[in-house]
Structures are given as C-alpha cells and as structure tokens.
Design a protein around this motif. Sequence first.
Motif, PDB file in Angstrom:
ATOM      1  N   VAL A 653       0.857  -1.186   0.000  1.00 31.57           N
ATOM      2  CA  VAL A 653       0.000   0.000   0.000  1.00 31.57           C
ATOM      3  C   VAL A 653       0.892   1.235   0.000  1.00 31.57           C
ATOM      4  CG1 VAL A 653      -1.995  -1.039   1.178  1.00 31.57           C
ATOM      5  CG2 VAL A 653      -0.165   0.013   2.534  1.00 31.57           C
ATOM      6  N   GLU A 654       0.385   2.315  -0.614  1.00 32.57           N
ATOM      7  CA  GLU A 654       1.144   3.584  -0.564  1.00 32.57           C
ATOM      8  C   GLU A 654       0.462   4.509   0.430  1.00 32.57           C
ATOM      9  OE1 GLU A 654       1.518   5.858  -4.190  1.00 32.57           O
ATOM     10  OE2 GLU A 654       2.719   7.405  -3.186  1.00 32.57           O
ATOM     11  N   ALA A 655       1.249   5.045   1.329  1.00 32.59           N
ATOM     12  CA  ALA A 655       0.703   5.994   2.311  1.00 32.59           C
ATOM     13  C   ALA A 655       0.715   7.385   1.692  1.00 32.59           C
ATOM     14  CB  ALA A 655       1.578   5.969   3.562  1.00 32.59           C
ATOM     15  N   LEU A 656      -0.439   8.080   1.749  1.00 24.45           N
ATOM     16  CA  LEU A 656      -0.530   9.428   1.158  1.00 24.45           C
ATOM     17  C   LEU A 656      -1.086  10.378   2.214  1.00 24.45           C
ATOM     18  CD1 LEU A 656      -1.933   8.098  -2.198  1.00 24.45           C
ATOM     19  CD2 LEU A 656       0.183   9.421  -2.019  1.00 24.45           C
ATOM     20  N   ALA A 657      -0.395  11.500   2.379  1.00 26.18           N
ATOM     21  CA  ALA A 657      -0.758  12.425   3.462  1.00 26.18           C
ATOM     22  C   ALA A 657      -2.039  13.174   3.121  1.00 26.18           C
ATOM     23  CB  ALA A 657       0.385  13.407   3.676  1.00 26.18           C
ATOM     24  N   ARG A 658      -2.829  13.420   4.168  1.00 24.26           N
ATOM     25  CA  ARG A 658      -4.084  14.157   4.016  1.00 24.26           C
ATOM     26  C   ARG A 658      -4.189  15.202   5.126  1.00 24.26           C
ATOM     27  NH1 ARG A 658      -3.622  12.420  -0.151  1.00 24.26           N
ATOM     28  NH2 ARG A 658      -4.899  10.976  -1.360  1.00 24.26           N
ATOM     29  N   TRP A 659      -4.719  16.366   4.743  1.00 27.77           N
ATOM     30  CA  TRP A 659      -4.886  17.427   5.760  1.00 27.77           C
ATOM     31  C   TRP A 659      -6.288  17.991   5.641  1.00 27.77           C
ATOM     32  CZ3 TRP A 659      -2.578  23.005   5.341  1.00 27.77           C
ATOM     33  CH2 TRP A 659      -2.792  23.701   6.544  1.00 27.77           C
ATOM     34  N   PRO A 668      -5.065  19.267  -0.557  1.00 27.45           N
ATOM     35  CA  PRO A 668      -4.332  18.165  -1.186  1.00 27.45           C
ATOM     36  C   PRO A 668      -2.823  18.256  -0.913  1.00 27.45           C
ATOM     37  CG  PRO A 668      -4.980  19.782  -2.816  1.00 27.45           C
ATOM     38  CD  PRO A 668      -5.573  20.230  -1.526  1.00 27.45           C
ATOM     39  N   PRO A 669      -2.157  17.106  -0.876  1.00 25.73           N
ATOM     40  CA  PRO A 669      -0.706  17.143  -0.609  1.00 25.73           C
ATOM     41  C   PRO A 669       0.057  17.950  -1.651  1.00 25.73           C
ATOM     42  CG  PRO A 669      -1.438  14.903  -1.155  1.00 25.73           C
ATOM     43  CD  PRO A 669      -2.667  15.730  -1.012  1.00 25.73           C
ATOM     44  N   ASP A 670      -0.454  17.994  -2.885  1.00 24.16           N
ATOM     45  CA  ASP A 670       0.221  18.797  -3.917  1.00 24.16           C
ATOM     46  C   ASP A 670       0.337  20.249  -3.504  1.00 24.16           C
ATOM     47  OD1 ASP A 670       0.773  16.813  -5.623  1.00 24.16           O
ATOM     48  OD2 ASP A 670      -1.065  16.997  -6.810  1.00 24.16           O
ATOM     49  N   ARG A 671      -0.530  20.676  -2.564  1.00 28.52           N
ATOM     50  CA  ARG A 671      -0.474  22.074  -2.116  1.00 28.52           C
ATOM     51  C   ARG A 671       0.361  22.228  -0.868  1.00 28.52           C
ATOM     52  NH1 ARG A 671      -5.348  25.874  -0.877  1.00 28.52           N
ATOM     53  NH2 ARG A 671      -3.778  27.488  -0.544  1.00 28.52           N
ATOM     54  N   PHE A 681       9.814  22.916   6.691  1.00 31.35           N
ATOM     55  CA  PHE A 681       9.498  21.843   7.644  1.00 31.35           C
ATOM     56  C   PHE A 681       9.065  20.548   6.972  1.00 31.35           C
ATOM     57  CE2 PHE A 681       5.149  23.343   7.357  1.00 31.35           C
ATOM     58  CZ  PHE A 681       5.218  24.734   7.479  1.00 31.35           C
ATOM     59  N   ILE A 682       9.541  20.331   5.781  1.00 30.25           N
ATOM     60  CA  ILE A 682       9.196  19.103   5.054  1.00 30.25           C
ATOM     61  C   ILE A 682       9.785  17.857   5.737  1.00 30.25           C
ATOM     62  CG2 ILE A 682      11.159  19.354   3.449  1.00 30.25           C
ATOM     63  CD1 ILE A 682       7.721  17.870   2.616  1.00 30.25           C
ATOM     64  N   THR A 683      11.006  18.003   6.271  1.00 25.91           N
ATOM     65  CA  THR A 683      11.642  16.844   6.908  1.00 25.91           C
ATOM     66  C   THR A 683      10.828  16.394   8.116  1.00 25.91           C
ATOM     67  OG1 THR A 683      13.757  17.637   6.148  1.00 25.91           O
ATOM     68  CG2 THR A 683      13.833  16.049   7.924  1.00 25.91           C
ATOM     69  N   LEU A 685       7.678  16.852   8.482  1.00 27.91           N
ATOM     70  CA  LEU A 685       6.446  16.250   7.950  1.00 27.91           C
ATOM     71  C   LEU A 685       6.714  14.807   7.514  1.00 27.91           C
ATOM     72  CD1 LEU A 685       3.988  18.005   5.539  1.00 27.91           C
ATOM     73  CD2 LEU A 685       4.789  15.754   4.944  1.00 27.91           C
ATOM     74  N   ASP A 686       7.778  14.610   6.744  1.00 26.40           N
ATOM     75  CA  ASP A 686       8.090  13.266   6.237  1.00 26.40           C
ATOM     76  C   ASP A 686       8.376  12.286   7.379  1.00 26.40           C
ATOM     77  OD1 ASP A 686       7.690  13.921   3.633  1.00 26.40           O
ATOM     78  OD2 ASP A 686       9.806  14.130   3.106  1.00 26.40           O
ATOM     79  N   HIS A 687       9.127  12.748   8.361  1.00 20.44           N
ATOM     80  CA  HIS A 687       9.452  11.858   9.494  1.00 20.44           C
ATOM     81  C   HIS A 687       8.166  11.417  10.180  1.00 20.44           C
ATOM     82  CE1 HIS A 687      13.887  13.307  10.109  1.00 20.44           C
ATOM     83  NE2 HIS A 687      13.680  12.644   8.983  1.00 20.44           N
ATOM     84  N   ASN A 713       6.201   8.260   0.735  1.00 20.81           N
ATOM     85  CA  ASN A 713       6.899   9.276  -0.074  1.00 20.81           C
ATOM     86  C   ASN A 713       7.901  10.043   0.792  1.00 20.81           C
ATOM     87  OD1 ASN A 713       5.462   9.488  -2.850  1.00 20.81           O
ATOM     88  ND2 ASN A 713       3.822   9.256  -1.343  1.00 20.81           N
ATOM     89  N   VAL A 714       9.088  10.190   0.290  1.00 20.97           N
ATOM     90  CA  VAL A 714      10.087  10.975   1.030  1.00 20.97           C
ATOM     91  C   VAL A 714      10.630  12.048   0.081  1.00 20.97           C
ATOM     92  CG1 VAL A 714      12.283  10.910   2.271  1.00 20.97           C
ATOM     93  CG2 VAL A 714      10.699   9.008   2.462  1.00 20.97           C
ATOM     94  N   SER A 715      10.554  13.287   0.523  1.00 18.23           N
ATOM     95  CA  SER A 715      10.978  14.375  -0.361  1.00 18.23           C
ATOM     96  C   SER A 715      12.511  14.410  -0.475  1.00 18.23           C
ATOM     97  CB  SER A 715      10.474  15.714   0.174  1.00 18.23           C
ATOM     98  OG  SER A 715      11.312  16.106   1.210  1.00 18.23           O
ATOM     99  N   ASP A 798       4.807   6.868 -14.217  1.00 17.17           N
ATOM    100  CA  ASP A 798       3.974   8.012 -13.852  1.00 17.17           C
ATOM    101  C   ASP A 798       2.599   7.938 -14.512  1.00 17.17           C
ATOM    102  OD1 ASP A 798       3.961  10.617 -12.421  1.00 17.17           O
ATOM    103  OD2 ASP A 798       3.416  11.305 -14.448  1.00 17.17           O
ATOM    104  N   LYS A 799       1.633   8.502 -13.754  1.00 19.31           N
ATOM    105  CA  LYS A 799       0.248   8.390 -14.241  1.00 19.31           C
ATOM    106  C   LYS A 799       0.020   9.177 -15.529  1.00 19.31           C
ATOM    107  CE  LYS A 799      -1.545  11.549 -10.641  1.00 19.31           C
ATOM    108  NZ  LYS A 799      -0.394  11.494  -9.726  1.00 19.31           N
ATOM    109  N   SER A 800       0.885  10.109 -15.818  1.00 15.11           N
ATOM    110  CA  SER A 800       0.697  10.864 -17.061  1.00 15.11           C
ATOM    111  C   SER A 800       0.851   9.949 -18.291  1.00 15.11           C
ATOM    112  CB  SER A 800       1.693  12.019 -17.125  1.00 15.11           C
ATOM    113  OG  SER A 800       2.991  11.515 -16.996  1.00 15.11           O
ATOM    114  N   GLU A 832       1.153   3.813 -11.957  1.00 14.14           N
ATOM    115  CA  GLU A 832       0.300   4.668 -11.121  1.00 14.14           C
ATOM    116  C   GLU A 832      -0.884   5.159 -11.944  1.00 14.14           C
ATOM    117  OE1 GLU A 832       2.947   7.216  -8.041  1.00 14.14           O
ATOM    118  OE2 GLU A 832       3.036   7.847 -10.126  1.00 14.14           O
ATOM    119  N   GLY A 833      -1.965   5.499 -11.259  1.00 13.24           N
ATOM    120  CA  GLY A 833      -3.097   6.180 -11.898  1.00 13.24           C
ATOM    121  C   GLY A 833      -3.876   5.328 -12.890  1.00 13.24           C
ATOM    122  N   VAL A 834      -3.938   4.036 -12.629  1.00 11.85           N
ATOM    123  CA  VAL A 834      -4.717   3.158 -13.530  1.00 11.85           C
ATOM    124  C   VAL A 834      -6.197   3.370 -13.206  1.00 11.85           C
ATOM    125  CG1 VAL A 834      -5.115   0.775 -14.271  1.00 11.85           C
ATOM    126  CG2 VAL A 834      -2.817   1.526 -13.576  1.00 11.85           C
TER     127      VAL A 834
END
Length: 898
Positions: A653-659, A668-671, A681-683, A685-687, A713-715, A798-800, A832-834
């Motif tokens: 499973v892929e863990a995806l952050a949500r706020w 969305p995480p893209d934002r 403070f990305i580090t 967040l990732d930790h 995901n790790v930046s 990539d989903k693109s 991704e993105g199927v």
Amino acid sequence: MTQPSAAVAACLSAQNSADESTLPSNHPLTESQARETLIQTLEQAADAVVVIDANNCVTLFNASAEALWGYPRADVLGRNVSMLVPRGIRAQHDQYVGANRDTGTNRIVGTSREVVIERIDGTVRWGSMSISKVFTAAGVLYTAFIRDVTNEVKRREERRLLSLAVNETDSAIIVVGPDGRTIYINDGFTRMLGYQLDDMYGKVPSRVVSGRYTDEKTLEYIGERLAARESFRVEILIYDRSGKPLWIQAVVNIVNDEYGTCRNMVGVWTDITNTKMHEVLQQKALNAMAREAPILNVMLLICLEVERIAPEIIASICSVDQDGRLWTLAAPGLPPEYTKAVDGLDAGPDMQACGVGHSGGKLMVFADAPEDSCWAKFKEPARACGLAQAWSHAIRSSDGRVLGKLAFYYRETREPGTLHRRLIDVSLNLCALALEREASKENIRRLAFYDSLTGLPNRGFLIAHTESLLANAARTNNTLAVLFLDLDRFKHVNDSLGHTAGDVLLCEVAQRLKGCLRALDFVGRLSGDEFVVVLSPCDAGEATALCERIMAELQEPVTVGSTTLRPTASVGIAIFPQHGHDMNTLLLHADMAMYQAKSAGRHRFSVFTPELNRVAQDRLKFEMALRAALQADQLQLHYQPQVRLSDGGIYGVEALARWHHPEFGVVPPDRFVPLAEECGFITELDHGILQKACRQLSEWRAANIVIPHVSVNVSPTTFCDRRLPALIAKTLAACGLLPRDLVLEVTENVVLDNASGGLATLKRVHELGVGLSIDDFGTGYSSLSYLHRLPVDELKLDKSFVRELESDEGARALASAVTGIGTSLRLTIVAEGVENDEQRRILQAQGCQVAQGYFFARPMPAAALTAWMQSRAREAACRNRGLGDFDWAAQTDLDQAG
Ligand SMILES: Nc1nc2c(ncn2[C@@H]2O[C@@H]3COP(=O)(O)O[C@H]4[C@@H](O)[C@H](n5cnc6c(=O)[nH]c(N)nc65)O[C@@H]4COP(=O)(O)O[C@H]3[C@H]2O)c(=O)[nH]1
C-alpha cells in the motif's frame, strides 16, 4: 736618612782609590766626600735607582725604588734582582742578564725602555728604565734608573683607544675651526666620502660635499646655526668624492674653551641612505596602508618620498589591468600629457619600455629613452618634459603575476647606482604590497557585496544601492520599478540535471539580464533562482515593456551539458512610490506579485496590487496553519493499495498524506507538501508520516491483515538528511517491522543529485534492507544510465503515461519502453493512476507487474483499507471455492463503495 749600600760603597771605594792620584789638586771634595755625595745623589734621585753587582745581587735600592716597588730596601739589598722582575719572566731573568753581560745581545745598556713593575702588593705600574754599566775594581755594576711612567702609559693607551674609536667608527667625524674650515677628519670620513684630510683641510665642508640636488634651504640652515655657534642636527643629501649621492644625518656640536669662546665645531655624520629608505619610505607607506588610505594616495606618497630621497628621480607607478593595459596610479613629477599618452597602452611584449613585457623581473634601463622605438607612442611628451632616460621594473605579486610597473625617469643619462637600485627594491616591495592589498580588499568587497556564482550584486548591496536610488528618485520626483524575478521550475532543473547544471543556468540568466538593462538600471541576485532588477527612472508602462523584453530574452535556448533548456521566469513588479517607499516594502510587494504570476501558471509577470497583499497574508495564514497541524499531529494518512496484475493479490500500500482543515477544508498534498518544503518543515512532515505509516502496518499485522509492505513518499530534502537511515532503523525496530516491510518512494532527482548527499543516504538506506522505489519515473530528465548502478527495487510509471495509454500510441510506446527497461534490470514496475480496465490490460500485456489507481481502489483511511482488505479476502475465498474468476470490475465497484 737610610744608609747607602755598603757593597756599593765598597765598589766605589775600590774604584776611587785606584783613581785617587788622578784627582785634580783643586778638587773641592775628598774621596770619601765624593763617594758620599754620589751615594747621596743616587739615594735622593727622583727616579728609582737599583744597582746590581756581578752576581746580579742588588747593592743599592734607593728611596724612590722603595716607593715604586713597595719593598723596604732591607728586603732587597743583597738579594737577586730577579725578585724585582714580574713573576712571569722572573725565571729567565738571570739568563737574560747573563746574555747581556756576556754578549751585549739585548742591548739594554745605554737604552731606555718601558718595563712593567710588579709591586709587592701585586699591583702593576710602568717604569721607563735606562741602564748604565759601571766598571769598578770589584767588578761590573749595573745601575738601573727607573722613572715611574704609569700615568703617561695610561694616557697614551687612552689616546690610542680614543683614536681607535674615532677612526674605526662608520661615522664620518669632522672638526672645523672657529672660522668653519676643516682641521681634522677621521678615517671614517675618508671611507664614507672618499676625501682625505688634504682634500678637506682649510675648506668649508658643505662647499665640498654639496651637489646638484643638495637642498639649499638646509645648507642655509647649517650656515645660520654655525654662525650662531649653536649645536644642531640635520638630514641632508650630499655627494661623495665620486659624485655618488648619499643621505647623511649630521650632528654638529660646538666646543668652547673655558672662557666660552668657540674653539672648534665637531660634526658626526652618519650615512642614513638605507635607513632613510627603509624607515621613512617604508614606514610612511605602511602607515598609509594601515590607515586604509586609498591606493592612489599610497602610490602618490611612494612617488613623492622617492623623489624627496633622490631628487634627480621622477617616479611613476602604473597598474596593469586584467586586459594587460597600463594605467597611471601616480606620477606627480610627470606632466598630464605624458601620463595620458601612457594610459591604456598594452603592457605586453611590445611595451619594453615599461619593463613589463620582456624584463623577466629585471630592471630595464633605457638610455636616450625618447629615441628608443618602444617610446614611439609617447616620444613627444617625453621630449617636452626633458626626459633623457628611464628605468622601469615590473611590479609583481608574491605569486609572480604582473600587477603594474614602477618607473624612474631622469633628465640626464646615468648608470643605475646603488642608492637608486635600493630605492627601486624598496619601492617595488611597497607597490606590490599595496597593489596586492588592494586586490584582496577588492576581493573581500566582491565577496561581501557580490554573489560569487554570478558576479551580480548580492542582497545586501542590492538593497543598499536601491535605497540610494530611491532617495534620489524621491528628490527628483521620479518613479522607479523593482522587478522580482523567479525562474520557473529551476528546482526541477537543479534536481534533475544536478547543481552544476543549475549553476550554469543561473550564470547564463545573470548575463542575459545584464544584457537587457539600460545604463542606470541595476540587477542583483537575491538568493537561489531569485533575481531583482531595479529600473531607474521607470514608470509602470516602461517596466512592463522591459519585463516583456527580459522574458523574451530569457526564453532563448540555453544548452546545459547535453540538455537544451528554454528558461522562463515569473516576474513581479512593484513601483515606487505607489507600492512602497523603501526597498524592503517594494521587494516584498514585488515578491507577492511574482508569487501571483507563478500561481497563475508561470512564465508571466504581474504588477503588484493591494489585493495581492491579502493573498500573501492568506498564504502566511496557510503556512501557520500547516505548522500548527504538524505540531498537533493533525495530518492523517490515506492508503492506496497496489495490486499484482498477475493474480490480483496485494503487493503493498502507498501511504498518502491528508490534511483536513476546519477553515480550508481538505488540502491536497500537492499544495501543502511544496509549502512545507518552501517553509523548511518538510523533513519534520516526512518523518511524522514515516512513523505513522510504520505504526499502521504494525497494527494491520497485529490484526492479521496481510499487507506485504507500506510505501512512503520521502521528499528530496528529507533524503539529504544523513540522520534518515538511523531514524528509519529506529522506527522499524519500535514497530516490530523488518526493513523489507518498508519501501521509500523517491523522485529521480534524489538519485541524480550526487552533490547534496542524497545518493549516499539512498545507499545507506538500501543497506538496511529497506526497499527503494523511483516515483514519477519518466517525468524528469530521466537518465537511464544511472538505473543499473542504483540500489532501487522498483520503478513507478507516472500516471501521465498511464492516462493516455488507450488513446495515444506514443504513451503506449513509452510505457512499454519503461516496462522493458525495468524488467530487464529486474525492477518491479508499478503503474500509477490506472483508472480503467483497458489501461490495466495494456499494462499487463506490456509486462507491468503491479498497478495502483482508482480502478482498483482510491486512497482511503486505514479503517476503510482494513474493510477493503477483508472484503477482498472474502472474495478470494469464494474464488478459491470455485465460485468464479477474479473480476477486476467487481473490485472497482467495491472500492467505490469503500
Ligand atoms: N488522477 C489519478 N490520481 C491517482 C490515481 N490513483 C492515485 N492517484 C493519486 O496519485 C498520487 C500518487 O502519489 P504520488 O505520485 O506519490 O504523488 C504524491 C506525492 O508526491 C505527494 N505526497 C503525498 N503524500 C506525501 C507524503 O506523505 N510525503 C511527501 N513528501 N509527499 C507526499 O503528493 C503527491 C500527490 O498525492 P495525492 O494527491 O495523494 O495523489 C496521489 C494519489 O491520490 C488515479 O487513478 N488517477
């Protein structure tokens, strides 16, 4: 009175009795009277008298002898005379006297000599001794007369030492009479100036030693002091017998007799030529440098000082610029026409006259300089100011670079003398020091005020300079524009092509920006890919016009390594005075406008409006909210299953952050991920997410939900943190997980950017046994060459690419190529993105092993995923019982319901 020696009396009596008959009848003394008289005479003589007999025994020792030696005569009479001889030569004395008696070799009789008298108490005195030999019937007597000359010897020694001191000193000493004419010079005078006493005797010294450049005023001063009979001290340039100039310090003292009348004047002259140069020239120049005097002042001082020390010299100092051109720094004795003719000339091989081209570090001497072909370009001005000769020397840095040239010009032709050579040496060192110091100061200034990569002014300088432009604009009622320019996707270039490529691009952009500016405009680099252009004077219309030009210019292709880029930028514009009165406000507002341009899709510009202030404030609010959410652990994780295409089983499973924010809603995480990155403070967040995902997997394991691994995901920024492997190991251990239970998804740039240490961390993480996946594969500047050298386990297509699989043959070909490469490198390909079954089918046909996408399941909270897994397990059980084939579509429906 003490009695005369009986032995002497006996001897004398024997002699006298033999001669008694020969005495004239009218002799007033009888024999005994004469004997007595003689003895008394000897006894009373002022000189010491010692008489010895044929056996060397003392027969007479008068009172003066007693006083001289300190022995009472009773101790001496009848004893060997050697007791009166200094102990050191006593042993040989008898032999010595014997030789004299027998052969007369020592010829002491009838001569006089100085002898050392060693007194009874051991002290020493000097005596002048003469000896007479007296023949008597009883034998030969020797009579020694010794005059105490101790004081005389002492005085003589003093005089000898005094003369030594006077003649052996390096100083020249001269004594003149009351009329000022020379009566004495010491040997030092001859050594220093070459003159003998005959040359100087009866002459006025200053008339002999002064020459062409001797200072008249100093001579006058000397004359006045001497006339006033006053002691004095002066420094003056004089000339020796051969005409060589030298600087002396003269100390002149007046010697008066007991009546106060001047008898003599004594001058002590010291050669200070060296001291003059070292102490005066050097000290003055060094002081000026220590006081941070401008370079032109230091050079002028050196020239003036050289000309003061050697007035026949006209000194000039030039610098050589980076293009090898000469520029006069100081030449106080040369007319401006001359220096103008020299300025800008090439200091290369053709410029022999400057001693720079061919000298190889040697002094170049140009006799009849104006006629020399090297002087062609400044022949006329040289003639006009009467220059006949030039010596020049390159000024070199400690590492041998030519920094400039030092030239001495003369109005007459002359050989380089010692003084002038020394002056050149001292001046060269000082010039090199000053020029090197100037270069280091310039370097420091550049480091302090300029950006080392692009050479553009840095933030500090930019702000300070703009403040002065603003002050000027306010005074003159002008407007001014501040353009805040940020390169688009620079981070992407940096991350994918490496920092070196990023640097090349930044330098190219800096050059292009400079090329677009008008005379008074100004550009600086703020930081990273941010540049600021200040247009002055400039209104909004001109600013947008120039901005368009800049953007067009920037867009021209630039080749970085093997990649050709078309850089674009987003630009924000703020105008003085409408949008701010000081640089900080204008910069802030231009930044906001730039942000607006960027948000609106990049590669555009935007002029500040007060509305943007609100947007910026919103952003700030957003940033603070994210910070608070992180601190309060309010970020959640959703999990999206990754499905094996071969059998529909769960791969991971892929863990995806949500706020979820009460005011902003679902962000969305893209934002928020880029914002966390931007705000630093990305580090953190990732930790937090890594730990949360591991804990969740551990809980699923405990609940017997079989999930092979969780991908996180790790930046790139987090990946550059060298503490990451330790944190991962600690987290896995705390959750009771194995390294293979975790997969880290990283973007290509972590792999490509070797410089920032990401690759090293990647390797260390892999050594732990943790899986590594390249996310968004194919979207960056993919360099396939690194793939086989890297410890990665999977590639995420990539989903693109996936999105257009059914419709676009090109997308299909690319997906197939990626799958082929990955498979041949034994990497798992995760698409991704199927979103539909057709995509799944194509991917499966192309050999892709794993897929993830809405077609299978959307990202969902942990509890939903648990339910999803359980429902799949039930499905699987049915299939196992032969109740049907695996139905992909049914899965999709179930996901939507979940
Ligand atoms: N259109 C479409 N989208 C699909 C489909 N299936 C999954 N997705 C979305 O695709 C993204 C996949 O994640 P990603 O490429 O790693 O891309 C992620 C990842 O780069 C980043 N991200 C998410 N969570 C984290 C995190 O915890 N840490 C870091 N550093 N980045 C994260 O944010 C990006 C976006 O995440 P999400 O918005 O969750 O978007 C997720 C997911 O919701 C599909 O069938 N169609």
